[in-house]
Design a protein around this motif. Structure first.
Motif, PDB file in Angstrom:
ATOM      1  N   ALA A  43       0.831  -1.205   0.000  1.00 18.84           N
ATOM      2  CA  ALA A  43       0.000   0.000   0.000  1.00 18.84           C
ATOM      3  C   ALA A  43       0.867   1.257   0.000  1.00 18.84           C
ATOM      4  O   ALA A  43       0.569   2.225  -0.706  1.00 18.84           O
ATOM      5  N   GLY A  44       1.945   1.233   0.767  1.00 25.96           N
ATOM      6  CA  GLY A  44       2.855   2.371   0.793  1.00 25.96           C
ATOM      7  C   GLY A  44       3.539   2.596  -0.538  1.00 25.96           C
ATOM      8  O   GLY A  44       3.687   3.731  -0.998  1.00 25.96           O
ATOM      9  N   LYS A  45       3.951   1.513  -1.175  1.00 25.89           N
ATOM     10  CA  LYS A  45       4.582   1.641  -2.493  1.00 25.89           C
ATOM     11  C   LYS A  45       3.589   2.180  -3.515  1.00 25.89           C
ATOM     12  O   LYS A  45       3.925   3.044  -4.331  1.00 25.89           O
ATOM     13  N   LEU A  46       2.373   1.658  -3.519  1.00 20.99           N
ATOM     14  CA  LEU A  46       1.402   2.081  -4.526  1.00 20.99           C
ATOM     15  C   LEU A  46       0.816   3.455  -4.238  1.00 20.99           C
ATOM     16  O   LEU A  46       0.076   4.002  -5.055  1.00 20.99           O
ATOM     17  N   ALA A  47       1.144   4.049  -3.084  1.00 18.88           N
ATOM     18  CA  ALA A  47       0.738   5.418  -2.802  1.00 18.88           C
ATOM     19  C   ALA A  47       1.715   6.422  -3.410  1.00 18.88           C
ATOM     20  O   ALA A  47       1.412   7.606  -3.510  1.00 18.88           O
ATOM     21  N   ASP A  48       2.878   5.952  -3.828  1.00 19.07           N
ATOM     22  CA  ASP A  48       3.913   6.805  -4.414  1.00 19.07           C
ATOM     23  C   ASP A  48       3.829   6.727  -5.941  1.00 19.07           C
ATOM     24  O   ASP A  48       3.952   5.647  -6.520  1.00 19.07           O
ATOM     25  N   PRO A  49       3.644   7.857  -6.632  1.00 18.78           N
ATOM     26  CA  PRO A  49       3.528   7.849  -8.094  1.00 18.78           C
ATOM     27  C   PRO A  49       4.747   7.240  -8.803  1.00 18.78           C
ATOM     28  O   PRO A  49       4.609   6.630  -9.858  1.00 18.78           O
ATOM     29  N   PHE A  50       5.936   7.399  -8.224  1.00 21.97           N
ATOM     30  CA  PHE A  50       7.131   6.795  -8.821  1.00 21.97           C
ATOM     31  C   PHE A  50       6.979   5.285  -8.938  1.00 21.97           C
ATOM     32  O   PHE A  50       7.259   4.702  -9.989  1.00 21.97           O
TER      33      PHE A  50
ATOM     34  N   THR B 236      -6.073   1.512  -9.380  1.00 24.44           N
ATOM     35  CA  THR B 236      -7.290   1.671  -8.572  1.00 24.44           C
ATOM     36  C   THR B 236      -7.133   1.108  -7.168  1.00 24.44           C
ATOM     37  O   THR B 236      -8.097   1.084  -6.417  1.00 24.44           O
ATOM     38  N   PHE B 237      -5.934   0.687  -6.800  1.00 22.90           N
ATOM     39  CA  PHE B 237      -5.701   0.109  -5.480  1.00 22.90           C
ATOM     40  C   PHE B 237      -5.983   1.136  -4.401  1.00 22.90           C
ATOM     41  O   PHE B 237      -5.448   2.232  -4.400  1.00 22.90           O
ATOM     42  N   ASP B 238      -6.852   0.786  -3.477  1.00 23.41           N
ATOM     43  CA  ASP B 238      -7.180   1.654  -2.337  1.00 23.41           C
ATOM     44  C   ASP B 238      -7.187   0.802  -1.079  1.00 23.41           C
ATOM     45  O   ASP B 238      -8.102   0.016  -0.857  1.00 23.41           O
ATOM     46  N   PRO B 239      -6.164   0.942  -0.234  1.00 27.34           N
ATOM     47  CA  PRO B 239      -6.104   0.114   0.965  1.00 27.34           C
ATOM     48  C   PRO B 239      -7.116   0.522   2.028  1.00 27.34           C
ATOM     49  O   PRO B 239      -7.368  -0.224   2.954  1.00 27.34           O
ATOM     50  N   CYS B 240      -7.692   1.719   1.891  1.00 25.12           N
ATOM     51  CA  CYS B 240      -8.641   2.228   2.882  1.00 25.12           C
ATOM     52  C   CYS B 240      -9.945   2.639   2.196  1.00 25.12           C
ATOM     53  O   CYS B 240     -10.270   3.831   2.129  1.00 25.12           O
ATOM     54  N   PRO B 241     -10.715   1.673   1.669  1.00 25.54           N
ATOM     55  CA  PRO B 241     -11.938   2.057   0.962  1.00 25.54           C
ATOM     56  C   PRO B 241     -12.963   2.671   1.913  1.00 25.54           C
ATOM     57  O   PRO B 241     -13.128   2.220   3.049  1.00 25.54           O
TER      58      PRO B 241
ATOM     59  N   SER C  89     -15.976   0.986   4.650  1.00 28.39           N
ATOM     60  CA  SER C  89     -15.632  -0.362   5.128  1.00 28.39           C
ATOM     61  C   SER C  89     -15.652  -0.397   6.651  1.00 28.39           C
ATOM     62  O   SER C  89     -15.327   0.599   7.297  1.00 28.39           O
ATOM     63  N   PRO C  90     -16.003  -1.547   7.225  1.00 30.36           N
ATOM     64  CA  PRO C  90     -15.977  -1.661   8.686  1.00 30.36           C
ATOM     65  C   PRO C  90     -14.561  -1.449   9.223  1.00 30.36           C
ATOM     66  O   PRO C  90     -13.593  -1.936   8.656  1.00 30.36           O
ATOM     67  N   ALA C  91     -14.449  -0.714  10.298  1.00 30.20           N
ATOM     68  CA  ALA C  91     -13.145  -0.359  10.871  1.00 30.20           C
ATOM     69  C   ALA C  91     -12.332  -1.586  11.270  1.00 30.20           C
ATOM     70  O   ALA C  91     -11.106  -1.579  11.175  1.00 30.20           O
ATOM     71  N   ASP C  92     -12.999  -2.652  11.708  1.00 35.07           N
ATOM     72  CA  ASP C  92     -12.245  -3.838  12.142  1.00 35.07           C
ATOM     73  C   ASP C  92     -11.641  -4.608  10.965  1.00 35.07           C
ATOM     74  O   ASP C  92     -10.771  -5.449  11.167  1.00 35.07           O
ATOM     75  N   LEU C  93     -12.070  -4.317   9.734  1.00 34.58           N
ATOM     76  CA  LEU C  93     -11.515  -4.987   8.564  1.00 34.58           C
ATOM     77  C   LEU C  93     -10.422  -4.175   7.876  1.00 34.58           C
ATOM     78  O   LEU C  93      -9.730  -4.683   7.007  1.00 34.58           O
ATOM     79  N   LEU C  94     -10.255  -2.933   8.263  1.00 29.59           N
ATOM     80  CA  LEU C  94      -9.260  -2.061   7.638  1.00 29.59           C
ATOM     81  C   LEU C  94      -7.901  -2.210   8.310  1.00 29.59           C
ATOM     82  O   LEU C  94      -7.817  -2.509   9.502  1.00 29.59           O
ATOM     83  N   PRO C  95      -6.819  -1.990   7.579  1.00 28.34           N
ATOM     84  CA  PRO C  95      -5.484  -2.026   8.181  1.00 28.34           C
ATOM     85  C   PRO C  95      -5.316  -0.904   9.201  1.00 28.34           C
ATOM     86  O   PRO C  95      -6.011   0.103   9.164  1.00 28.34           O
ATOM     87  N   SER C  96      -4.338  -1.056  10.082  1.00 26.38           N
ATOM     88  CA  SER C  96      -4.132  -0.095  11.181  1.00 26.38           C
ATOM     89  C   SER C  96      -3.713   1.276  10.689  1.00 26.38           C
ATOM     90  O   SER C  96      -3.905   2.265  11.393  1.00 26.38           O
ATOM     91  N   PHE C  97      -3.146   1.397   9.477  1.00 25.85           N
ATOM     92  CA  PHE C  97      -2.683   2.683   9.014  1.00 25.85           C
ATOM     93  C   PHE C  97      -3.789   3.531   8.371  1.00 25.85           C
ATOM     94  O   PHE C  97      -3.565   4.669   8.012  1.00 25.85           O
ATOM     95  N   CYS C  98      -4.995   2.993   8.233  1.00 22.94           N
ATOM     96  CA  CYS C  98      -6.095   3.763   7.658  1.00 22.94           C
ATOM     97  C   CYS C  98      -6.592   4.803   8.663  1.00 22.94           C
ATOM     98  O   CYS C  98      -6.609   4.547   9.875  1.00 22.94           O
ATOM     99  N   PRO C  99      -7.022   5.983   8.204  1.00 27.25           N
ATOM    100  CA  PRO C  99      -7.432   7.063   9.112  1.00 27.25           C
ATOM    101  C   PRO C  99      -8.590   6.695  10.040  1.00 27.25           C
ATOM    102  O   PRO C  99      -8.707   7.259  11.118  1.00 27.25           O
ATOM    103  N   VAL C 100      -9.438   5.737   9.683  1.00 26.54           N
ATOM    104  CA  VAL C 100     -10.583   5.353  10.520  1.00 26.54           C
ATOM    105  C   VAL C 100     -10.102   4.783  11.841  1.00 26.54           C
ATOM    106  O   VAL C 100     -10.727   4.969  12.879  1.00 26.54           O
ATOM    107  N   ASN C 101      -8.988   4.054  11.827  1.00 29.43           N
ATOM    108  CA  ASN C 101      -8.485   3.387  13.027  1.00 29.43           C
ATOM    109  C   ASN C 101      -7.621   4.302  13.907  1.00 29.43           C
ATOM    110  O   ASN C 101      -7.144   3.875  14.934  1.00 29.43           O
ATOM    111  N   GLN C 102      -7.412   5.533  13.510  1.00 34.40           N
ATOM    112  CA  GLN C 102      -6.501   6.391  14.285  1.00 34.40           C
ATOM    113  C   GLN C 102      -7.246   7.374  15.114  1.00 34.40           C
ATOM    114  O   GLN C 102      -8.335   7.721  15.000  1.00 34.40           O
TER     115      GLN C 102
END
Length: 147
Positions: free
Chosen positions: A61-68, A126-131, A134-147
């Motif tokens: 997710a971090g790699k695909l967030a970078d345009p390079f 179209t990869f979006d790690p934080c759609p 989505s339910p907060a318990d299914l999202l990765p810890s780095f998504c803004p919903v969990n912070q």
């Protein structure tokens, strides 16, 4: 009556694009670029940082967030798939002697290449790690919903 060409004479050139020549040139050029792309990919993913144990959903997710890296992975996908498809096309042309089977195999290579390029490109762009939604318990810890 056709004339027999002399040893020093060149055969008559047919008009149009010489696809075999351009396919040959593509294989050489894409091969050189692919070596750089593949070794760069392997270095970043396996050597730099913590190695293979660091590759997880967050890493991707971090790699695909970078345009390079989006451009890098797109180039890698397109060059590798077209390179492989062109190699398979060459094998089919060399070894499939039945014209009907050759056409079927070449069509299958073309269709599978188009499908894989389309799906791979869609995943990269179209990869979006934080759609949203989505339910907060299914999202990765780095998504803004969990912070």
């Amino acid at each position: 009556m056709t004339a027999i060409p002399m040893p020093n004479e060149r055969p008559e050139r047919r008009p149009g694009v010489n696809w075999e020549k351009w396919g040959w040139i593509y294989m050489r050029a894409s091969g050189v670029v692919l070596v750089v792309l593949i070794f760069g990919h392997l270095f970043v993913n396996l050597v730099a940082g913590e190695g293979v144990k660091a590759i997880d959903f967050a890493f991707v997710a971090g790699k695909l967030a970078d345009p390079f890296w989006v451009v890098w992975d797109t180039l890698l996908l397109w060059l590798a798939l077209i390179h492989g498809a062109n190699g398979m096309r060459t094998l089919v042309n060399d070894y499939a002697t039945n014209p009907t089977i050759r056409r079927i195999l070449l069509g299958a290579i073309l269709v599978s290449t188009i499908v894989l390029l389309t799906l791979g490109t869609l995943v990269i762009y179209t990869f979006d790690p934080c759609p949203a939604g989505s339910p907060a318990d299914l999202l990765p810890s780095f998504c803004p919903v969990n912070q």
